[in-house]
Motif scaffolding. Structure first.
Motif, PDB file in Angstrom:
ATOM      1  N   LEU A 237      -2.299   2.134   6.224  1.00  0.00           N
ATOM      2  CA  LEU A 237      -2.882   1.336   5.137  1.00  0.00           C
ATOM      3  C   LEU A 237      -1.910   0.241   4.718  1.00  0.00           C
ATOM      4  O   LEU A 237      -0.751   0.522   4.378  1.00  0.00           O
ATOM      5  N   THR A 238      -2.386  -1.004   4.750  1.00  0.00           N
ATOM      6  CA  THR A 238      -1.598  -2.151   4.321  1.00  0.00           C
ATOM      7  C   THR A 238      -2.412  -2.938   3.292  1.00  0.00           C
ATOM      8  O   THR A 238      -3.532  -3.361   3.574  1.00  0.00           O
ATOM      9  N   LEU A 239      -1.838  -3.125   2.095  1.00  0.00           N
ATOM     10  CA  LEU A 239      -2.524  -3.845   1.026  1.00  0.00           C
ATOM     11  C   LEU A 239      -1.570  -4.831   0.368  1.00  0.00           C
ATOM     12  O   LEU A 239      -0.402  -4.508   0.119  1.00  0.00           O
ATOM     13  N   ALA A 240      -2.073  -6.032   0.055  1.00  0.00           N
ATOM     14  CA  ALA A 240      -1.360  -7.002  -0.771  1.00  0.00           C
ATOM     15  C   ALA A 240      -2.149  -7.143  -2.067  1.00  0.00           C
ATOM     16  O   ALA A 240      -3.306  -7.573  -2.049  1.00  0.00           O
ATOM     17  N   LEU A 241      -1.546  -6.771  -3.193  1.00  0.00           N
ATOM     18  CA  LEU A 241      -2.263  -6.585  -4.455  1.00  0.00           C
ATOM     19  C   LEU A 241      -1.730  -7.488  -5.554  1.00  0.00           C
ATOM     20  O   LEU A 241      -0.679  -8.124  -5.424  1.00  0.00           O
ATOM     21  N   ASP A 242      -2.468  -7.497  -6.665  1.00  0.00           N
ATOM     22  CA  ASP A 242      -1.971  -8.175  -7.854  1.00  0.00           C
ATOM     23  C   ASP A 242      -0.925  -7.323  -8.564  1.00  0.00           C
ATOM     24  O   ASP A 242       0.003  -7.847  -9.173  1.00  0.00           O
ATOM     25  N   VAL A 243      -1.055  -5.993  -8.461  1.00  0.00           N
ATOM     26  CA  VAL A 243      -0.073  -5.100  -9.068  1.00  0.00           C
ATOM     27  C   VAL A 243      -0.188  -3.723  -8.416  1.00  0.00           C
ATOM     28  O   VAL A 243      -1.282  -3.298  -8.003  1.00  0.00           O
ATOM     29  N   ILE A 244       0.943  -3.023  -8.295  1.00  0.00           N
ATOM     30  CA  ILE A 244       0.979  -1.644  -7.798  1.00  0.00           C
ATOM     31  C   ILE A 244       1.175  -0.727  -8.995  1.00  0.00           C
ATOM     32  O   ILE A 244       2.087  -0.931  -9.791  1.00  0.00           O
ATOM     33  N   SER A 245       0.347   0.289  -9.102  1.00  0.00           N
ATOM     34  CA  SER A 245       0.421   1.208 -10.235  1.00  0.00           C
ATOM     35  C   SER A 245       0.565   2.648  -9.765  1.00  0.00           C
ATOM     36  O   SER A 245       0.269   2.984  -8.615  1.00  0.00           O
ATOM     37  N   ASP A 246       0.993   3.515 -10.669  1.00  0.00           N
ATOM     38  CA  ASP A 246       1.040   4.952 -10.381  1.00  0.00           C
ATOM     39  C   ASP A 246      -0.333   5.478 -10.004  1.00  0.00           C
ATOM     40  O   ASP A 246      -0.486   6.292  -9.088  1.00  0.00           O
ATOM     41  N   GLU A 247      -1.351   5.029 -10.722  1.00  0.00           N
ATOM     42  CA  GLU A 247      -2.702   5.519 -10.477  1.00  0.00           C
ATOM     43  C   GLU A 247      -3.117   5.278  -9.033  1.00  0.00           C
ATOM     44  O   GLU A 247      -3.667   6.169  -8.365  1.00  0.00           O
ATOM     45  N   LEU A 248      -2.834   4.081  -8.533  1.00  0.00           N
ATOM     46  CA  LEU A 248      -3.229   3.750  -7.168  1.00  0.00           C
ATOM     47  C   LEU A 248      -2.450   4.593  -6.151  1.00  0.00           C
ATOM     48  O   LEU A 248      -3.042   5.146  -5.215  1.00  0.00           O
ATOM     49  N   ILE A 249      -1.144   4.690  -6.320  1.00  0.00           N
ATOM     50  CA  ILE A 249      -0.322   5.438  -5.368  1.00  0.00           C
ATOM     51  C   ILE A 249      -0.744   6.905  -5.327  1.00  0.00           C
ATOM     52  O   ILE A 249      -0.902   7.505  -4.259  1.00  0.00           O
ATOM     53  N   ILE A 250      -0.930   7.499  -6.495  1.00  0.00           N
ATOM     54  CA  ILE A 250      -1.317   8.917  -6.550  1.00  0.00           C
ATOM     55  C   ILE A 250      -2.699   9.123  -5.943  1.00  0.00           C
ATOM     56  O   ILE A 250      -2.962  10.119  -5.258  1.00  0.00           O
ATOM     57  N   LEU A 251      -3.592   8.170  -6.163  1.00  0.00           N
ATOM     58  CA  LEU A 251      -4.925   8.259  -5.577  1.00  0.00           C
ATOM     59  C   LEU A 251      -4.859   8.180  -4.049  1.00  0.00           C
ATOM     60  O   LEU A 251      -5.556   8.901  -3.337  1.00  0.00           O
ATOM     61  N   ILE A 252      -3.999   7.306  -3.526  1.00  0.00           N
ATOM     62  CA  ILE A 252      -3.806   7.195  -2.077  1.00  0.00           C
ATOM     63  C   ILE A 252      -3.293   8.510  -1.505  1.00  0.00           C
ATOM     64  O   ILE A 252      -3.768   9.007  -0.477  1.00  0.00           O
ATOM     65  N   VAL A 253      -2.321   9.098  -2.183  1.00  0.00           N
ATOM     66  CA  VAL A 253      -1.746  10.372  -1.735  1.00  0.00           C
ATOM     67  C   VAL A 253      -2.814  11.461  -1.690  1.00  0.00           C
ATOM     68  O   VAL A 253      -2.896  12.252  -0.742  1.00  0.00           O
ATOM     69  N   ASN A 254      -3.650  11.502  -2.712  1.00  0.00           N
ATOM     70  CA  ASN A 254      -4.702  12.514  -2.788  1.00  0.00           C
ATOM     71  C   ASN A 254      -5.781  12.331  -1.739  1.00  0.00           C
ATOM     72  O   ASN A 254      -6.341  13.305  -1.225  1.00  0.00           O
ATOM     73  N   SER A 255      -6.099  11.091  -1.440  1.00  0.00           N
ATOM     74  CA  SER A 255      -7.305  10.804  -0.669  1.00  0.00           C
ATOM     75  C   SER A 255      -7.060  10.653   0.827  1.00  0.00           C
ATOM     76  O   SER A 255      -8.004  10.738   1.607  1.00  0.00           O
ATOM     77  N   LEU A 256      -5.820  10.393   1.229  1.00  0.00           N
ATOM     78  CA  LEU A 256      -5.532  10.089   2.632  1.00  0.00           C
ATOM     79  C   LEU A 256      -4.512  11.078   3.188  1.00  0.00           C
ATOM     80  O   LEU A 256      -3.339  10.748   3.379  1.00  0.00           O
ATOM     81  N   PRO A 257      -4.930  12.288   3.487  1.00  0.00           N
ATOM     82  CA  PRO A 257      -3.993  13.325   3.918  1.00  0.00           C
ATOM     83  C   PRO A 257      -3.360  13.079   5.277  1.00  0.00           C
ATOM     84  O   PRO A 257      -2.348  13.696   5.602  1.00  0.00           O
ATOM     85  N   LEU A 258      -3.945  12.180   6.083  1.00  0.00           N
ATOM     86  CA  LEU A 258      -3.408  11.911   7.417  1.00  0.00           C
ATOM     87  C   LEU A 258      -2.532  10.663   7.450  1.00  0.00           C
ATOM     88  O   LEU A 258      -2.136  10.208   8.531  1.00  0.00           O
ATOM     89  N   LEU A 259      -2.197  10.124   6.290  1.00  0.00           N
ATOM     90  CA  LEU A 259      -1.489   8.845   6.228  1.00  0.00           C
ATOM     91  C   LEU A 259      -0.133   8.919   6.927  1.00  0.00           C
ATOM     92  O   LEU A 259       0.698   9.772   6.631  1.00  0.00           O
ATOM     93  N   VAL A 260       0.065   7.981   7.862  1.00  0.00           N
ATOM     94  CA  VAL A 260       1.316   7.874   8.608  1.00  0.00           C
ATOM     95  C   VAL A 260       2.123   6.661   8.142  1.00  0.00           C
ATOM     96  O   VAL A 260       3.351   6.715   8.065  1.00  0.00           O
ATOM     97  N   GLU A 261       1.421   5.576   7.828  1.00  0.00           N
ATOM     98  CA  GLU A 261       2.087   4.338   7.419  1.00  0.00           C
ATOM     99  C   GLU A 261       1.452   3.798   6.145  1.00  0.00           C
ATOM    100  O   GLU A 261       0.232   3.648   6.070  1.00  0.00           O
ATOM    101  N   LEU A 262       2.285   3.490   5.144  1.00  0.00           N
ATOM    102  CA  LEU A 262       1.832   2.857   3.908  1.00  0.00           C
ATOM    103  C   LEU A 262       2.660   1.605   3.677  1.00  0.00           C
ATOM    104  O   LEU A 262       3.876   1.671   3.511  1.00  0.00           O
TER     105      LEU A 262
END
Length: 620
Positions: A237-262
């Motif tokens: 997953l590669t994203l360019a955002l207006d802001v990075i927040s705890d909510e987004l990071i924690i949601l990514i961790v919860n939702s993408l159990p196979l994540l290899v690259e962030l």
């Protein structure tokens, strides 16, 4: 190209080439790039025939080195019958020509530098390319098509595994990916989107998650529950955002159990408020990504001097302790993390191959005090705009005997003292010393060394003169034989003498940047033009950046005409007197349809500026 050298007169029946079995010739030709194949086809009738057969069976073509017009593209594509992978620069193509490329045989499609395509083009992607597995779209911004008609065409790409959509434009274009969660195929393993609003990213990730495998708290953050079933295929997953927040990071961790690259970067226009920022908590949550090997978290200073002020050494300690399997780490904008935090990453991740830190105001030499015992697998080391780094740290970094990339861009306190260590790195291919405090004596050390440096950036090294370039290339070391990219921009001590040395001694330079070198005159351009007439095809200049070389006269445009610079693919003449000769450049571009002339002052290749060009004369 060695075949052509040994096959003079190959057109005769008794030529050496004619006695080689076709199977051997074809085996060689399939390993040669397209441009070289076209050159080889002119050597003899035998090679022409063999090249034609090779083209017929080639499955992949990359046309990103130049921008073809409709006729050129059609002529090239018609020569290939079994293409399944196409990469093309679309600046001078229309919708119908892009649609003509498409078909059920296409599995990989890279459409670069596009004006916003019509909805008909996007619809055709879903209809005509049912077997598409990789799709890369690089678009100019300023169009509301994605907002009016979202990426519905993706529903027809049932085999899609890799999707990258990059829109280069304004902040308004960040709204383009709204509601994308409704159209993204479940087969996608690699997803890259730029730019995107944080709120849209949250909606997207929520659309991908498995609702049965996490618990929502009253603050809308998720508490990971293990084990989790791999309900989502997304791994990169590669994203360019207006802001990075705890909510987004924690949601990514919860939702993408196979994540290899962030790979996640934000560009806030002002300092984020506490509820909408990344803190130690968000960074710590990455420990639940059990498969994570590549991590990049960057706060860009593109819009304003902002940083992750709510992350300190404790956040880095927690990350390093729980993510020991990381092989690539990029951290940018961590202004409150000290040597202890960065050192913890280096010492904990024993399989680390790439380590990059940007804009770390507290990072100093102490972080690398005993690095020789910590990391032995490093291939790539980048320290960008870290002002406390000196030659002492670089000496320690050079203890990695397999280092291939060393990038010290903006480290102004790096001086000659470390160059003797760098020159002993037998695997080093890329060295960036932009803005460093090195001198002619330092370049003499590199010039005598064994480092097979192919890419060298000395931009902004104000103490380097013509003498230093001569010492670099006349020293008898490896660099004069291996150097292919050389950046001498913003160096007041560089004049025609340095260009003469490069032309005579640098055996393989194909990309040269001398932007803002005010002492360079027409003599340099004449020297390069004459030297090229005696070089082989593989040694011709492909890219030349002359931006703001005020010593060049308008009449020097004549030196760029045939037969000179026959290999040139990109030329930057912004802010020079040459730029006033638009009619002459229009004529040059008509003769050389593969040449792009940039009048806008872009860096080499226009990678980040093409979307703002009013016009150029390539393909005109």
């Amino acid at each position: 190209m060695s075949l052509s050298a040994g096959c003079k007169g190959g057109g005769s029946s008794g030529g050496l080439l004619e006695r080689l079995p076709n199977s051997i010739i074809n085996e060689i030709l399939v390993k040669v790039d397209l441009e070289s194949l076209c050159s080889m086809a002119c050597v003899s009738r035998t090679l022409h025939s063999s090249v034609s057969q090779t083209l017929f069976y080639i499955s992949s073509i990359d046309l990103s080195a130049f921008s073809p017009d409709v006729q050129t593209l059609y002529f090239i594509i018609s020569k290939f019958k079994y293409l399944n992978s196409v990469t093309v620069d679309c600046r001078h193509l229309n919708d119908s020509s892009v649609i003509d490329i498409l078909g059920s045989h296409i599995q990989e499609l890279n459409l670069l530098k596009c004006s916003p395509p019509s909805y008909q083009v996007l619809t055709s992607l879903g209809c005509k390319c049912p077997n598409l597995r990789l799709l890369v779209l690089e678009l100019a911004g300023g169009d509301e098509m994605f907002q009016r008609r979202p990426l519905k065409f993706l529903k027809g790409c049932l085999c899609l595994e890799y999707l990258s959509v990059k829109i280069r434009g304004t902040e308004h274009d960040a709204k383009a990916f709204c509601s994308m969660e409704h159209f993204l195929p479940g087969t996608v393993k690699v997803l890259k989107l730029q730019p995107m609003l944080e709120r849209d990213a949250i909606h997207l990730i929520r659309g991908l998650r498995d609702d049965t495998n996490f618990l929502e708290t009253s603050t809308s953050f998720s508490i990971p529950l293990c084990p989790r079933s791999p309900s989502c295929a997304l791994q990169h997953l590669t994203l360019a955002l207006d802001v990075i927040s705890d909510e987004l990071i924690i949601l990514i961790v919860n939702s993408l159990p196979l994540l290899v690259e962030l790979d996640i970067e934000d560009r806030p226009s002002k300092e984020p408020s506490a509820p909408r920022d990344l803190t130690n908590r968000g960074l710590q949550s990455l420990c639940f990504c059990q498969h994570l090997t590549d991590l990049s978290v960057v706060r860009s200073r593109q819009n304003s001097p902002v940083s992750f002020k709510r992350i300190n050494d404790m956040g880095m300690f927690l990350l390093s302790e729980n993510c020991r399997g990381l092989q690539s780490v990029t951290l940018g904008g961590f202004s409150t993390v000290s040597d202890a935090g960065f050192s913890a990453i280096l010492h904990s991740c024993q399989n680390l191959k790439k380590f990059e830190v940007r804009n770390a105001s507290l990072l100093s030499d102490l972080a690398f005090h005993d690095i020789s015992r910590a990391v032995c697998s490093l291939l790539e080391f980048r320290l960008l705009a870290c002002n406390l780094i000196t030659s002492e740290a670089v000496e320690k970094l050079a203890s990695s005997k397999i280092l291939e990339v060393l990038d010290l861009c903006g480290c102004r306190s790096v001086a000659d003292g470390c160059l003797s260590y760098i020159s002993c790195l037998n695997t080093l291919s890329t060295l960036n010393l932009k803005g460093a405090d090195i001198t002619d004596s330092g370049l003499a050390i590199i010039g005598r060394g064994n480092s097979p440096i192919a890419c060298l950036c000395l931009s902004g090294c104000k103490r380097v003169t013509d003498k230093g370039i001569a010492l670099l290339l006349d020293g008898g070391g490896m660099v004069s034989k291996t150097l292919s990219y050389l950046d001498l921009g913003y160096m007041p001590g560089i004049s025609d003498r340095a260009i003469l040395t490069i032309s005579a001694e640098a055996q393989a330079v194909t990309e040269l940047c001398i932007r803002y070198c005010f002492s360079v005159t027409d003599v340099s351009l004449k020297t390069l033009a004459l030297e090229e007439r005696y070089k082989g095809g593989s040694k011709l200049l492909r890219k030349l950046d002359l931006c703001n070389c005020l010593g060049l006269s308008a009449e020097a445009v004549g030196l760029l005409k045939k037969p000179s610079f026959r290999g040139l693919r990109w030329l930057g003449v912004g802010l020079t007197r040459l730029a006033s000769k638009r009619d002459a450049f229009a004529e040059i571009s008509r003769e050389r349809r593969w040449l792009t002339v940039c009048f806008d002052g872009c860096e080499v290749g226009c990678h980040d500026g093409w979307q703002y060009h009013e016009s150029d004369y390539s393909q005109s």
